[in-house]
Motif scaffolding. Structure first.
Motif, PDB file in Angstrom:
ATOM      1  N   ALA A   1       9.053  12.695   6.455  1.00  0.00           N
ATOM      2  CA  ALA A   1       7.996  12.656   7.481  1.00  0.00           C
ATOM      3  C   ALA A   1       6.891  13.566   7.305  1.00  0.00           C
ATOM      4  CB  ALA A   1       8.736  12.790   8.778  1.00  0.00           C
ATOM      5  N   GLU A   2       6.944  14.253   6.003  1.00  0.00           N
ATOM      6  CA  GLU A   2       5.470  14.963   5.929  1.00  0.00           C
ATOM      7  C   GLU A   2       4.429  14.143   5.705  1.00  0.00           C
ATOM      8  OE1 GLU A   2       3.573  17.922   2.305  1.00  0.00           O
ATOM      9  OE2 GLU A   2       5.874  16.914   1.880  1.00  0.00           O
ATOM     10  N   GLU A   3       3.437  14.749   6.367  1.00  0.00           N
ATOM     11  CA  GLU A   3       2.112  13.914   6.170  1.00  0.00           C
ATOM     12  C   GLU A   3       1.650  14.159   5.092  1.00  0.00           C
ATOM     13  OE1 GLU A   3      -1.942  13.684   8.861  1.00  0.00           O
ATOM     14  OE2 GLU A   3      -0.264  13.435  10.039  1.00  0.00           O
TER      15      GLU A   3
ATOM     16  N   GLY B   1      11.927   5.889   6.316  1.00  0.00           N
ATOM     17  CA  GLY B   1      13.056   6.129   5.451  1.00  0.00           C
ATOM     18  C   GLY B   1      14.368   6.402   6.474  1.00  0.00           C
ATOM     19  N   PRO B   2      14.186   7.623   7.312  1.00  0.00           N
ATOM     20  CA  PRO B   2      15.330   7.762   8.068  1.00  0.00           C
ATOM     21  C   PRO B   2      15.584   6.833   9.333  1.00  0.00           C
ATOM     22  CG  PRO B   2      13.881   9.798   7.902  1.00  0.00           C
ATOM     23  CD  PRO B   2      13.269   8.675   7.157  1.00  0.00           C
ATOM     24  N   ALA B   3      14.588   5.890   9.651  1.00  0.00           N
ATOM     25  CA  ALA B   3      14.711   5.018  10.484  1.00  0.00           C
ATOM     26  C   ALA B   3      15.665   3.778  10.068  1.00  0.00           C
ATOM     27  CB  ALA B   3      13.281   4.328  10.885  1.00  0.00           C
TER      28      ALA B   3
ATOM     29  N   PHE C   1      -2.914 -13.203 -15.525  1.00  0.00           N
ATOM     30  CA  PHE C   1      -1.445 -13.521 -15.568  1.00  0.00           C
ATOM     31  C   PHE C   1      -0.931 -14.914 -14.592  1.00  0.00           C
ATOM     32  CE2 PHE C   1      -1.430  -8.905 -16.072  1.00  0.00           C
ATOM     33  CZ  PHE C   1      -0.831  -8.822 -17.142  1.00  0.00           C
ATOM     34  N   GLY C   2      -2.162 -15.426 -14.119  1.00  0.00           N
ATOM     35  CA  GLY C   2      -1.897 -16.705 -13.362  1.00  0.00           C
ATOM     36  C   GLY C   2      -1.116 -16.667 -12.117  1.00  0.00           C
ATOM     37  N   LEU C   3      -0.992 -15.358 -11.558  1.00  0.00           N
ATOM     38  CA  LEU C   3      -0.236 -14.936 -10.304  1.00  0.00           C
ATOM     39  C   LEU C   3      -1.033 -14.840  -9.032  1.00  0.00           C
ATOM     40  CD1 LEU C   3       2.249 -12.269 -11.746  1.00  0.00           C
ATOM     41  CD2 LEU C   3       2.431 -14.642 -11.562  1.00  0.00           C
ATOM     42  N   MET C   4      -0.716 -15.387  -8.004  1.00  0.00           N
ATOM     43  CA  MET C   4      -1.228 -14.984  -6.681  1.00  0.00           C
ATOM     44  C   MET C   4      -0.904 -13.693  -6.107  1.00  0.00           C
ATOM     45  SD  MET C   4      -0.774 -16.953  -2.800  1.00  0.00           S
ATOM     46  CE  MET C   4      -1.652 -18.255  -3.422  1.00  0.00           C
ATOM     47  N   LEU C   5      -1.891 -12.727  -5.678  1.00  0.00           N
ATOM     48  CA  LEU C   5      -1.571 -11.294  -5.319  1.00  0.00           C
ATOM     49  C   LEU C   5      -1.388 -11.758  -3.797  1.00  0.00           C
ATOM     50  CD1 LEU C   5      -1.416  -8.291  -6.209  1.00  0.00           C
ATOM     51  CD2 LEU C   5      -3.756  -8.208  -4.885  1.00  0.00           C
ATOM     52  N   VAL C   6      -0.475 -11.027  -3.088  1.00  0.00           N
ATOM     53  CA  VAL C   6       0.103 -11.090  -1.696  1.00  0.00           C
ATOM     54  C   VAL C   6       0.312  -9.799  -1.215  1.00  0.00           C
ATOM     55  CG1 VAL C   6       0.806 -13.807  -1.587  1.00  0.00           C
ATOM     56  CG2 VAL C   6       2.381 -11.892  -2.063  1.00  0.00           C
ATOM     57  N   VAL C   7      -0.731  -9.149  -0.312  1.00  0.00           N
ATOM     58  CA  VAL C   7      -0.663  -7.782   0.312  1.00  0.00           C
ATOM     59  C   VAL C   7       0.343  -7.761   1.328  1.00  0.00           C
ATOM     60  CG1 VAL C   7      -1.778  -5.916   0.966  1.00  0.00           C
ATOM     61  CG2 VAL C   7      -2.903  -7.471  -0.625  1.00  0.00           C
ATOM     62  N   HIS C   8       1.280  -6.841   1.166  1.00  0.00           N
ATOM     63  CA  HIS C   8       2.290  -6.858   2.086  1.00  0.00           C
ATOM     64  C   HIS C   8       2.135  -5.493   3.057  1.00  0.00           C
ATOM     65  CE1 HIS C   8       5.954  -5.365   3.732  1.00  0.00           C
ATOM     66  NE2 HIS C   8       7.017  -6.029   2.844  1.00  0.00           N
ATOM     67  N   PRO C   9       1.727  -5.897   4.306  1.00  0.00           N
ATOM     68  CA  PRO C   9       1.510  -4.590   5.518  1.00  0.00           C
ATOM     69  C   PRO C   9       3.128  -3.931   5.674  1.00  0.00           C
ATOM     70  CG  PRO C   9       0.408  -6.800   6.105  1.00  0.00           C
ATOM     71  CD  PRO C   9       1.201  -7.176   4.817  1.00  0.00           C
ATOM     72  N   HIS C  10       2.886  -2.777   5.741  1.00  0.00           N
ATOM     73  CA  HIS C  10       4.273  -2.117   5.738  1.00  0.00           C
ATOM     74  C   HIS C  10       4.190  -0.819   6.540  1.00  0.00           C
ATOM     75  CE1 HIS C  10       7.571   0.268   3.899  1.00  0.00           C
ATOM     76  NE2 HIS C  10       7.772  -0.881   3.211  1.00  0.00           N
ATOM     77  N   ALA C  11       5.297  -0.519   7.379  1.00  0.00           N
ATOM     78  CA  ALA C  11       5.293   0.725   8.196  1.00  0.00           C
ATOM     79  C   ALA C  11       5.083   1.667   7.250  1.00  0.00           C
ATOM     80  CB  ALA C  11       6.878   0.706   8.757  1.00  0.00           C
ATOM     81  N   ASP C  12       4.365   2.938   7.945  1.00  0.00           N
ATOM     82  CA  ASP C  12       3.919   4.164   7.400  1.00  0.00           C
ATOM     83  C   ASP C  12       3.120   3.960   6.477  1.00  0.00           C
ATOM     84  OD1 ASP C  12       5.538   5.295   9.394  1.00  0.00           O
ATOM     85  OD2 ASP C  12       6.917   6.312   7.972  1.00  0.00           O
TER      86      ASP C  12
ATOM     87  N   PRO D   1       0.719  -1.316  -0.051  1.00  0.00           N
ATOM     88  CA  PRO D   1      -0.111   0.038   0.160  1.00  0.00           C
ATOM     89  C   PRO D   1       0.798   1.223  -0.121  1.00  0.00           C
ATOM     90  CG  PRO D   1      -0.648  -1.436   1.730  1.00  0.00           C
ATOM     91  CD  PRO D   1       0.756  -1.975   1.366  1.00  0.00           C
ATOM     92  N   SER D   2       0.244   2.298  -0.513  1.00  0.00           N
ATOM     93  CA  SER D   2       0.977   3.583  -0.660  1.00  0.00           C
ATOM     94  C   SER D   2       1.332   4.133   0.759  1.00  0.00           C
ATOM     95  CB  SER D   2       0.450   4.761  -1.263  1.00  0.00           C
ATOM     96  OG  SER D   2      -0.860   4.983  -1.000  1.00  0.00           O
ATOM     97  N   PHE D   3       2.452   4.858   0.937  1.00  0.00           N
ATOM     98  CA  PHE D   3       2.664   5.514   2.332  1.00  0.00           C
ATOM     99  C   PHE D   3       1.828   6.909   2.631  1.00  0.00           C
ATOM    100  CE2 PHE D   3       6.057   2.970   1.835  1.00  0.00           C
ATOM    101  CZ  PHE D   3       7.069   3.064   2.357  1.00  0.00           C
ATOM    102  N   TRP D   4       1.465   6.916   3.935  1.00  0.00           N
ATOM    103  CA  TRP D   4       0.634   8.133   4.407  1.00  0.00           C
ATOM    104  C   TRP D   4       1.291   9.235   4.714  1.00  0.00           C
ATOM    105  CZ3 TRP D   4       1.412   9.804   9.329  1.00  0.00           C
ATOM    106  CH2 TRP D   4       2.006   8.625  10.318  1.00  0.00           C
ATOM    107  N   ARG D   5       2.814   8.892   4.736  1.00  0.00           N
ATOM    108  CA  ARG D   5       3.467  10.188   5.093  1.00  0.00           C
ATOM    109  C   ARG D   5       4.958   9.711   4.401  1.00  0.00           C
ATOM    110  NH1 ARG D   5       5.958   9.760  11.276  1.00  0.00           N
ATOM    111  NH2 ARG D   5       6.607   7.584  11.516  1.00  0.00           N
ATOM    112  N   ASP D   6       5.704  10.752   3.771  1.00  0.00           N
ATOM    113  CA  ASP D   6       6.653  10.619   3.163  1.00  0.00           C
ATOM    114  C   ASP D   6       7.797  10.025   3.982  1.00  0.00           C
ATOM    115  OD1 ASP D   6       9.566  11.700   1.966  1.00  0.00           O
ATOM    116  OD2 ASP D   6       8.104  12.490   0.581  1.00  0.00           O
ATOM    117  N   ASP D   7       8.358   9.002   3.161  1.00  0.00           N
ATOM    118  CA  ASP D   7       9.284   8.299   3.827  1.00  0.00           C
ATOM    119  C   ASP D   7      10.666   8.703   4.021  1.00  0.00           C
ATOM    120  OD1 ASP D   7      10.156   7.853   1.095  1.00  0.00           O
ATOM    121  OD2 ASP D   7      10.597   5.858   1.637  1.00  0.00           O
ATOM    122  N   ARG D   8      10.869  10.080   3.327  1.00  0.00           N
ATOM    123  CA  ARG D   8      12.289  10.464   3.569  1.00  0.00           C
ATOM    124  C   ARG D   8      11.999  11.930   4.569  1.00  0.00           C
ATOM    125  NH1 ARG D   8      14.699  11.098  -2.636  1.00  0.00           N
ATOM    126  NH2 ARG D   8      14.361   8.693  -3.056  1.00  0.00           N
TER     127      ARG D   8
END
Length: 306
Positions: free
Chosen positions: A128-130, A242-244, A159-170, A119-126
């Motif tokens: 920290a702007e919301e 990103g800074p982390a 495409f015959g592929l399995m979509l796997v959704v990746h929980p991700h920080a930020d 999923p897309s980030f809710w704050r900039d990963d460089r």
């Protein structure tokens, strides 16, 4: 390479690989990243048999070239990766599918069976702007669930592929509360997770508990650990991801959390074949740093039985 300990379980359903991420690769083209041929040479030298494509355009996008480069090194491709913002609803579908279809086509052409969606980030990963609120509205949760089901269905059919959704920080899919809400809102026959052990721990989750509770939804693993001391500082200061990473929040196993042997053993007990792809976020990093870490990590995983 060291063999497994005598008392280590046989993790014969776990297929271990690595990814450009473990070589400090976050972008298709960046002067601070190792060249793609060096990545392929070194991931092979470190003892891995599987890789992910990484950011689209880092590795060759001509399927014939990529197949030749991986085959002569004895490497298989497990998955491609895409970023999505499906919580914005039908308005983003066309742009999403344009991106997804080109990555899915390359993944299929190189023999991969999975597509990892972040999923897309809710704050900039460089900075920290919301960029948007960290919590989704009820309507946005509905868009996310319905859009993900549509994407999973179309990726499978075309495409015959399995979509796997990746929980991700930020991102909006991060904590145990958000992950379980997402799983409960989506069709188990369509939507599976890429459980990233490091990101889930970063956001306070328990990977073993998630596997034991939602085992049928675990379709793919990313193996990663966080440094608890650095994480405590990151949380206290509200540091962006990103800074982390530059601060060293993701660390070399077995130095961090979660402990990987219980995660691997719980995954093995699911009774299905699973990819477990090592990722140690460390962009940017000196070009000589990744290979020794990758060698040690592969030895460690062998000692666990994988």
């Amino acid at each position: 390479m060291s063999a497994a300990r005598a008392d280590a379980p046989v993790l014969d359903r776990i297929r271990v690989g690595s990814a450009p991420d473990s070589w400090g690769v976050w972008f298709p083209d960046d002067a601070r990243q190792v060249p793609w041929r060096r990545f392929l040479d070194e991931v092979t030298e470190a003892g891995y048999d599987w890789i992910e494509l990484g950011p689209y355009g880092y590795l060759p996008t001509d399927p014939a070239v990529l197949r030749d480069e991986t085959a002569r090194r004895g490497l298989g491709v497990s998955a491609g990766t895409v970023f999505t913002s499906l919580h914005h609803g039908p308005a983003v579908w066309d742009a999403t599918w344009a991106q997804v279809s080109r990555v899915a086509a390359l993944a299929r052409a190189t023999g991969a069976g999975h597509l990892v969606a972040i999923p897309s980030f809710w704050r900039d990963d460089r900075t920290a702007e919301e960029l948007e609120p960290p919590e989704l509205t009820a309507a946005q949760w509905r868009h996310l669930a319905e859009g993900t089901e549509r994407l999973a269905r179309q990726v499978r059919e075309e495409f015959g592929l399995m979509l796997v959704v990746h929980p991700h920080a930020d991102t909006h899919l991060d904590t145990e509360e958000h992950v379980t809400r997402f799983l409960d809102a989506t069709d188990s026959g369509l939507v599976s997770l890429c459980l990233d052990t490091g990101h889930y721990a970063y956001c306070g989750g328990d990977s073993v508990a998630l596997i034991r509770t939602y085992g049928e939804r675990i379709g793919y693993l990313h193996l990663k650990q966080v440094d608890p001391g650095v994480l405590a500082d990151v949380r206290a200061k509200g540091t962006a991801f990103g800074p982390a990473v530059r601060q060293g929040v993701m660390c070399e196993p077995p130095r961090g959390v979660p402990a990987l042997p219980p995660v691997l053993e719980a995954a093995q007990e699911l009774g299905t074949a699973l990819f477990a792809i090592v990722e140690q976020d460390m962009y940017p990093c000196p070009p000589e740093r990744p290979l020794p870490i990758a060698r040690r990590t592969r030895r460690f995983l062998r000692s666990c039985g994988a």
